[in-house]
Scaffold this motif. Structure first.
Motif, PDB file in Angstrom:
ATOM      1  N   TYR A 122       1.318  -6.305  -2.646  1.00 59.15           N
ATOM      2  CA  TYR A 122       2.050  -7.402  -2.010  1.00 59.15           C
ATOM      3  C   TYR A 122       1.284  -8.715  -2.114  1.00 59.15           C
ATOM      4  O   TYR A 122       1.842  -9.762  -2.433  1.00 59.15           O
ATOM      5  N   ALA A 123      -0.028  -8.650  -1.862  1.00 61.87           N
ATOM      6  CA  ALA A 123      -0.843  -9.867  -1.924  1.00 61.87           C
ATOM      7  C   ALA A 123      -0.833 -10.460  -3.329  1.00 61.87           C
ATOM      8  O   ALA A 123      -0.717 -11.672  -3.501  1.00 61.87           O
ATOM      9  N   GLY A 124      -0.955  -9.591  -4.346  1.00 60.90           N
ATOM     10  CA  GLY A 124      -0.939 -10.085  -5.709  1.00 60.90           C
ATOM     11  C   GLY A 124       0.383 -10.702  -6.091  1.00 60.90           C
ATOM     12  O   GLY A 124       0.435 -11.707  -6.814  1.00 60.90           O
ATOM     13  N   GLY A 125       1.472 -10.131  -5.594  1.00 58.90           N
ATOM     14  CA  GLY A 125       2.783 -10.633  -5.944  1.00 58.90           C
ATOM     15  C   GLY A 125       3.219 -11.842  -5.163  1.00 58.90           C
ATOM     16  O   GLY A 125       4.126 -12.564  -5.584  1.00 58.90           O
ATOM     17  N   ASN A 126       2.574 -12.086  -4.006  1.00 60.77           N
ATOM     18  CA  ASN A 126       3.079 -13.133  -3.128  1.00 60.77           C
ATOM     19  C   ASN A 126       2.033 -14.116  -2.609  1.00 60.77           C
ATOM     20  O   ASN A 126       2.282 -15.309  -2.550  1.00 60.77           O
ATOM     21  N   LEU A 127       0.860 -13.605  -2.209  1.00 59.30           N
ATOM     22  CA  LEU A 127      -0.053 -14.464  -1.464  1.00 59.30           C
ATOM     23  C   LEU A 127      -0.933 -15.348  -2.329  1.00 59.30           C
ATOM     24  O   LEU A 127      -1.352 -16.411  -1.880  1.00 59.30           O
ATOM     25  N   ILE A 128      -1.250 -14.929  -3.554  1.00 64.55           N
ATOM     26  CA  ILE A 128      -2.117 -15.766  -4.384  1.00 64.55           C
ATOM     27  C   ILE A 128      -1.464 -17.120  -4.610  1.00 64.55           C
ATOM     28  O   ILE A 128      -2.113 -18.172  -4.534  1.00 64.55           O
ATOM     29  N   ALA A 129      -0.154 -17.124  -4.867  1.00 63.93           N
ATOM     30  CA  ALA A 129       0.541 -18.389  -5.072  1.00 63.93           C
ATOM     31  C   ALA A 129       0.514 -19.240  -3.810  1.00 63.93           C
ATOM     32  O   ALA A 129       0.386 -20.465  -3.869  1.00 63.93           O
ATOM     33  N   ALA A 130       0.611 -18.588  -2.647  1.00 67.46           N
ATOM     34  CA  ALA A 130       0.613 -19.334  -1.383  1.00 67.46           C
ATOM     35  C   ALA A 130      -0.773 -19.849  -1.027  1.00 67.46           C
ATOM     36  O   ALA A 130      -0.931 -20.958  -0.527  1.00 67.46           O
ATOM     37  N   ASN A 173       8.527   7.920  -2.828  1.00 65.74           N
ATOM     38  CA  ASN A 173       9.198   6.661  -3.170  1.00 65.74           C
ATOM     39  C   ASN A 173       8.204   5.742  -3.850  1.00 65.74           C
ATOM     40  O   ASN A 173       7.483   4.993  -3.199  1.00 65.74           O
ATOM     41  N   PHE A 174       8.149   5.796  -5.191  1.00 68.03           N
ATOM     42  CA  PHE A 174       7.144   4.999  -5.884  1.00 68.03           C
ATOM     43  C   PHE A 174       7.537   3.534  -6.029  1.00 68.03           C
ATOM     44  O   PHE A 174       6.821   2.756  -6.656  1.00 68.03           O
ATOM     45  N   TYR A 175       8.675   3.129  -5.463  1.00 68.88           N
ATOM     46  CA  TYR A 175       8.983   1.698  -5.358  1.00 68.88           C
ATOM     47  C   TYR A 175       8.273   1.078  -4.151  1.00 68.88           C
ATOM     48  O   TYR A 175       8.254  -0.137  -3.996  1.00 68.88           O
ATOM     49  N   GLY A 176       7.718   1.915  -3.286  1.00 68.25           N
ATOM     50  CA  GLY A 176       6.993   1.426  -2.125  1.00 68.25           C
ATOM     51  C   GLY A 176       7.923   1.000  -1.009  1.00 68.25           C
ATOM     52  O   GLY A 176       9.148   0.952  -1.159  1.00 68.25           O
ATOM     53  N   ASP A 177       7.336   0.703   0.135  1.00 71.82           N
ATOM     54  CA  ASP A 177       8.120   0.234   1.277  1.00 71.82           C
ATOM     55  C   ASP A 177       8.734  -1.123   0.954  1.00 71.82           C
ATOM     56  O   ASP A 177       8.038  -2.045   0.516  1.00 71.82           O
ATOM     57  N   TRP A 178      10.036  -1.241   1.191  1.00 71.37           N
ATOM     58  CA  TRP A 178      10.766  -2.484   0.929  1.00 71.37           C
ATOM     59  C   TRP A 178      10.569  -2.982  -0.506  1.00 71.37           C
ATOM     60  O   TRP A 178      10.497  -4.160  -0.781  1.00 71.37           O
ATOM     61  N   ASP A 179      10.471  -2.010  -1.432  1.00 74.86           N
ATOM     62  CA  ASP A 179      10.372  -2.305  -2.867  1.00 74.86           C
ATOM     63  C   ASP A 179       9.177  -3.195  -3.209  1.00 74.86           C
ATOM     64  O   ASP A 179       9.232  -3.994  -4.144  1.00 74.86           O
ATOM     65  N   VAL A 180       8.080  -3.031  -2.487  1.00 73.81           N
ATOM     66  CA  VAL A 180       6.911  -3.869  -2.759  1.00 73.81           C
ATOM     67  C   VAL A 180       6.363  -3.610  -4.157  1.00 73.81           C
ATOM     68  O   VAL A 180       5.835  -4.515  -4.800  1.00 73.81           O
ATOM     69  N   MET A 187       6.521  -1.379 -10.710  1.00 71.67           N
ATOM     70  CA  MET A 187       5.903  -0.087 -11.006  1.00 71.67           C
ATOM     71  C   MET A 187       6.955   1.020 -10.936  1.00 71.67           C
ATOM     72  O   MET A 187       6.975   1.931 -11.766  1.00 71.67           O
ATOM     73  N   GLY A 188       7.855   0.940  -9.955  1.00 69.82           N
ATOM     74  CA  GLY A 188       8.918   1.917  -9.848  1.00 69.82           C
ATOM     75  C   GLY A 188       9.816   1.915 -11.076  1.00 69.82           C
ATOM     76  O   GLY A 188      10.223   2.970 -11.570  1.00 69.82           O
TER      77      GLY A 188
END
Length: 312
Positions: A211-219, A291-298, A302-303
């Protein structure tokens, strides 16, 4: 928790998983068809890069104040639509203390609905444990309001016998926090009480890195703070992973930072490869879950890749 040891747990959680995801406004994912001949070579239909993928914006809020204020609601929903006893069985004392502290901060001035949910659905033994982190007086009041008479009687006798233990409280994380979203600790604790993340600290930590890699680095505009913050979470909550990843602060920070940066700098199937690599730091708990899509498709990318058999 390793895949082999979680098969039975996965089966027990499967029923609550769909309800939890539906509450979050997410339809459970079906296996994706094999649309591409190979992996990591680009995606003809690259995904829209939502800034918030953990939960819909209408649930999280749109300002820092709203998001932090609604963290209490997020935890309440996880305990309502999941299996509280299973969640409790997988939380360490430090994690439970962290949830208590962050929940109280987020829920300031409002009735502690989470305690009533717990009182109505947990055993007396679990409630005694909750009392050690949320406070005996508050938990006892919730027990009187919401627990069954038999649970309330047993809880009261256990408290009177001195069974309440006060664990060492985890301190707030130092360093910067997201300016628009949740803190790393809040993200970790949310995943830790969600279906996949509740399987073990490694699963929640893997989802936090992804999640951090997909969202927080940009923020945040920098990956080093993410590496440092998540390294602290690993050291506090999964010492075995700490040793496996690097064993030293510098080594763990570097690997986490590199993993988050790889996710941030890719998209589509390439991002799926990067997410899978990040999951590998914790021995693939999300990849090996139900569920390899993770919680809330995080870990959505990868899924997708796993649906194409990329990592078989």
């Amino acid at each position: 928790m390793e895949f082999r040891s979680t098969l039975l747990v996965a089966a027990l959680l499967a029923a609550s998983f769909g309800t939890t995801q539906a509450h979050a406004g997410i339809t459970p994912r079906a296996p994706h068809p094999n649309l591409l001949p190979s992996c990591g070579e680009g995606d003809p239909n690259p995904p829209i890069q939502d800034v918030v993928r953990l939960r819909p914006a209408r649930t999280l809020g749109t300002t820092p104040e709203e998001i932090h204020a609604k963290f209490a609601n997020v935890v309440e929903a996880n305990f309502t639509h999941g299996s509280p006893s299973q969640i409790m069985s997988r939380l360490s004392d430090k994690e439970l203390a962290g949830i208590a502290r962050v929940y109280k901060q987020s829920n300031a001035g409002r009735p502690p609905k989470l305690l009533d949910i717990m009182a109505s659905r947990l055993s007396a033994k679990d409630l005694v444990r909750v009392a050690g982190t949320f406070g005996v007086s508050d938990v006892s009041a919730a027990v009187q309001r919401s627990a069954s008479p038999s649970v309330a009687m047993l809880y009261t006798s256990r408290v009177a016998a001195g069974e309440v233990k006060i664990p060492t409280t985890i301190m707030p994380m130092s360093g910067p926090a997201p300016t628009r979203y949740m803190t790393l600790e809040e993200i970790y604790l949310e995943f830790r009480t969600a279906p996949v993340g509740s399987l073990g600290p490694g699963a929640a930590l893997s989802e936090t890195v992804i999640y951090a890699g997909g969202n927080l680095i940009a923020a945040w505009g920098v990956g080093s703070a993410i590496g440092t913050g998540i390294a602290t979470l690993i050291q506090d909550n999964d010492p075995d992973a700490w040793d496996a990843i690097g064993g030293t602060t510098a080594g763990v920070v570097e690997r986490v930072q590199n993993a988050a940066n790889d996710i941030s700098n890719t998209s589509g199937t390439q991002r799926g490869v990067a997410e899978h690599s990040a999951d590998g730091m914790f021995n693939y708990p999300v990849s090996n879950s139900f569920n390899f899509y993770g919680d809330w498709d995080v870990s959505d990318d990868m899924g997708n890749d796993m649906g194409m058999g990329c990592f078989n």
